[in-house]
Write a protein that holds these residues in place. Structure first.
Motif, short mmCIF file in Angstrom:
data_model
loop_
_atom_site.label_atom_id
_atom_site.label_comp_id
_atom_site.label_asym_id
_atom_site.label_seq_id
_atom_site.Cartn_x
_atom_site.Cartn_y
_atom_site.Cartn_z
N GLN A 1 93.85 2.87 -31.83
CA GLN A 1 94.02 4.28 -31.48
C GLN A 1 92.99 5.11 -32.23
O GLN A 1 92.85 4.99 -33.43
N VAL A 2 92.25 5.91 -31.50
CA VAL A 2 91.21 6.74 -32.10
C VAL A 2 91.75 8.16 -32.27
O VAL A 2 92.36 8.72 -31.35
N HIS A 3 91.51 8.72 -33.44
CA HIS A 3 91.90 10.10 -33.70
C HIS A 3 90.73 10.85 -34.30
O HIS A 3 90.01 10.30 -35.15
N LEU A 4 90.56 12.07 -33.85
CA LEU A 4 89.54 12.95 -34.41
C LEU A 4 90.19 14.30 -34.69
O LEU A 4 90.87 14.85 -33.82
N VAL A 5 89.97 14.82 -35.88
CA VAL A 5 90.56 16.09 -36.27
C VAL A 5 89.49 16.97 -36.89
O VAL A 5 88.92 16.63 -37.93
N GLU A 6 89.24 18.10 -36.25
CA GLU A 6 88.25 19.05 -36.76
C GLU A 6 88.90 20.03 -37.74
O GLU A 6 90.10 20.33 -37.62
N SER A 7 88.10 20.52 -38.65
CA SER A 7 88.56 21.55 -39.59
C SER A 7 87.36 22.34 -40.08
O SER A 7 86.21 21.93 -39.90
N GLY A 8 87.65 23.47 -40.72
CA GLY A 8 86.59 24.23 -41.38
C GLY A 8 86.04 25.39 -40.61
O GLY A 8 85.14 26.09 -41.09
#
Length: 123
Positions: free
Chosen positions: A1-8
């Protein structure tokens, strides 16, 4: 399972700088290429920069070349987009996305997407 989480993301004045981040987890083969994209209201999603995670090779769209820099941490699990000399037209939702090789900036080629982080640049 691929997860990407942006922040900033956030608000900045024209001429300023922001660095946004993308935390990546999952299959290394499926995430060999990470790209940064943005989409302003009423506009199509635009590819900005991509990186080949194992080797660090990068590619930039002409619209951001020289102002934006894509990079990754030593563990290659967090990707960054350093944005300098920001302009009001840089205002958009910024997304990171992942795909297997080959790398590039074609939106429809990317298989996995984060939810985005908002960047707003005021004049």
């Amino acid at each position: 399972q691929v997860h990407l989480v942006e922040s900033g993301g956030g608000s900045e004045q024209a001429g300023g700088s922001l660095r946004i981040s993308c935390a990546v987890s999952g299959s290394s083969d499926r995430t060999a290429c990470i790209g940064w994209f943005r989409q302003a209201p009423g506009e199509e999603r635009e590819g900005l920069a991509s990186i080949y995670r194992p080797g660090g090779g990068t590619f930039y769209a002409d619209s951001v070349k020289g102002r934006f820099t894509i990079s990754q941490d030593n563990a290659k699990s967090t990707l960054f987009l350093q944005m300098n000399s920001l302009r009001p037209e840089d205002t958009a939702m910024y997304y990171c996305a992942a795909k297997p090789l080959p790398c590039g900036l074609v939106v429809i080629d990317y298989e996995y997407w984060g939810r985005g982080t908002q960047v707003t640049v005021s004049s």
